[in-house]
Design an enzyme around this catalytic site. Structure first.
Site, PDB file in Angstrom:
ATOM      1  N   ASP A   5       0.829  -1.199   0.000  1.00 26.77           N
ATOM      2  CA  ASP A   5       0.000   0.000   0.000  1.00 26.77           C
ATOM      3  C   ASP A   5       0.866   1.253   0.000  1.00 26.77           C
ATOM      4  O   ASP A   5       2.099   1.176   0.098  1.00 26.77           O
ATOM      5  CB  ASP A   5      -0.950   0.005   1.204  1.00 26.77           C
ATOM      6  CG  ASP A   5      -0.310  -0.541   2.477  1.00 26.77           C
ATOM      7  OD1 ASP A   5       0.894  -0.297   2.683  1.00 26.77           O
ATOM      8  OD2 ASP A   5      -1.000  -1.190   3.268  1.00 26.77           O
TER       9      ASP A   5
ATOM     10  N   ASP B 254      -8.041  -3.414  14.386  1.00 29.50           N
ATOM     11  CA  ASP B 254      -9.421  -3.609  13.951  1.00 29.50           C
ATOM     12  C   ASP B 254      -9.546  -4.713  12.906  1.00 29.50           C
ATOM     13  O   ASP B 254     -10.596  -4.871  12.281  1.00 29.50           O
ATOM     14  CB  ASP B 254     -10.012  -2.306  13.409  1.00 29.50           C
ATOM     15  CG  ASP B 254      -9.260  -1.776  12.190  1.00 29.50           C
ATOM     16  OD1 ASP B 254      -8.279  -2.409  11.753  1.00 29.50           O
ATOM     17  OD2 ASP B 254      -9.653  -0.707  11.671  1.00 29.50           O
TER      18      ASP B 254
ATOM     19  N   HIS C 164      -7.738  -5.059  10.053  1.00 30.10           N
ATOM     20  CA  HIS C 164      -7.410  -4.779   8.653  1.00 30.10           C
ATOM     21  C   HIS C 164      -6.076  -5.394   8.267  1.00 30.10           C
ATOM     22  O   HIS C 164      -5.162  -5.509   9.080  1.00 30.10           O
ATOM     23  CB  HIS C 164      -7.425  -3.268   8.364  1.00 30.10           C
ATOM     24  CG  HIS C 164      -6.279  -2.503   8.937  1.00 30.10           C
ATOM     25  ND1 HIS C 164      -6.377  -1.727  10.072  1.00 30.10           N
ATOM     26  CD2 HIS C 164      -4.991  -2.358   8.516  1.00 30.10           C
ATOM     27  CE1 HIS C 164      -5.220  -1.157  10.322  1.00 30.10           C
ATOM     28  NE2 HIS C 164      -4.354  -1.524   9.391  1.00 30.10           N
TER      29      HIS C 164
ATOM     30  N   GLU D 156      -9.796  -1.794   5.290  1.00 30.23           N
ATOM     31  CA  GLU D 156     -10.466  -1.516   6.550  1.00 30.23           C
ATOM     32  C   GLU D 156     -11.734  -2.368   6.703  1.00 30.23           C
ATOM     33  O   GLU D 156     -12.231  -2.936   5.718  1.00 30.23           O
ATOM     34  CB  GLU D 156     -10.833  -0.034   6.621  1.00 30.23           C
ATOM     35  CG  GLU D 156      -9.652   0.917   6.524  1.00 30.23           C
ATOM     36  CD  GLU D 156      -8.845   1.030   7.812  1.00 30.23           C
ATOM     37  OE1 GLU D 156      -8.869   0.085   8.626  1.00 30.23           O
ATOM     38  OE2 GLU D 156      -8.172   2.057   8.000  1.00 30.23           O
TER      39      GLU D 156
END
Length: 261
Positions: free
Chosen positions: A67, A136, A138, A143
């Site tokens: 990314d 979380d 990801h 996400e």
């Protein structure tokens, strides 16, 4: 999915570095997938040490970043292309231009994403992809709520991800970009071998959901339950929520040496 519980990050780094070293020995022109964040740093340290000792070469390999932030200047130290240059690419013998990242400064971001997908495909796909996981759940910057079939695209970062990443921006959450380009979950699933590293108690819930929970877009890492060759390496703290930890330990202790990672 294989789950390996080890005492600490150093031991995990040695195991993952063994996988990279073995692959590059068998296939010197392998295509590698590189992650940023804290999780892979000790792996990169171990690979750099082995390179300096003459134990592994990246001279014929290629690599793709997971990314990239959108909008950071070319010389920004947290631009992921620069982070990877600092942490691994500049410490070993990758050829110039062999490590690519999405273009977060492109005028046409969707076109840049399509070109990145095409570049990975043209290289023959990723042989070994290293991953971390967010608190979380990801992976890359996919996400919660991300399509399980997603490809490289623009994503808006959650508030929690920006808070977690503020430590890389002098603890200033306002300095963390709001957008990124990220390989999609569908893109990551095409890597031939995925190795995910997670350490620390803050990752325990995400690891539990990823490994033992339902496959759901609410916990994007859970898609790896469907991967043909996924290896999850965690320390004791990150493993603390796993219900089947005793089985994972027994399976690894009884694993034949010839299987490798």
């Amino acid at each position: 999915m294989e789950v390996i519980i080890r005492p600490d990050a150093e031991d995990i780094a040695r195991i993952v570095a063994d996988a990279f070293t073995g692959l590059l020995t068998r296939k010197p022109d392998a295509v590698l997938g590189l992650a940023t964040g804290s999780s892979p740093l000790k792996v990169y340290d171990e690979l750099a040490r082995r390179h300096d000792a003459g134990e592994v070469s990246f001279a014929r390999a290629r690599a793709f970043a997971l990314d990239e932030y959108v909008g950071l200047t070319p010389d920004h130290p947290q631009r992921y292309a620069n982070v990877l240059q600092t942490e691994i690419a500049g410490r070993v013998d990758f050829a110039p231009g062999a490590v690519q990242a999405p273009d977060g400064l492109a005028d046409d971001l969707p076109a840049a994403c399509a070109q990145y997908e095409a570049a990975i495909a043209s290289a023959g796909g990723v042989d070994l992809q290293i991953l971390g996981i967010g608190t979380d759940g990801h992976i890359a910057f996919n996400e919660p709520g991300s399509s399980l079939a997603s490809r490289t695209r623009l994503k808006t970062l959650t508030a929690q991800t920006r808070i977690d990443n503020a430590r890389f921006f002098d603890d200033n959450v306002d300095a963390v970009p709001r957008h990124c380009l990220t390989q999609g979950l569908g893109t990551i699933m095409e890597a031939r071998h995925v190795v995910l590293v997670a350490t620390g108690s803050a990752k325990a819930e995400a690891v539990h959901r990823m490994v033992e929970g339902a496959v759901s877009a609410m916990w994007p890492g859970s898609i790896l339950q469907f991967h043909r060759h996924a290896t999850v390496l965690v320390d004791e703290a990150a493993a603390s929520r796993l219900q089947l930890s005793s089985y994972y330990r027994a399976a690894y202790e009884g694993k034949p040496d010839w299987q490798g990672l």
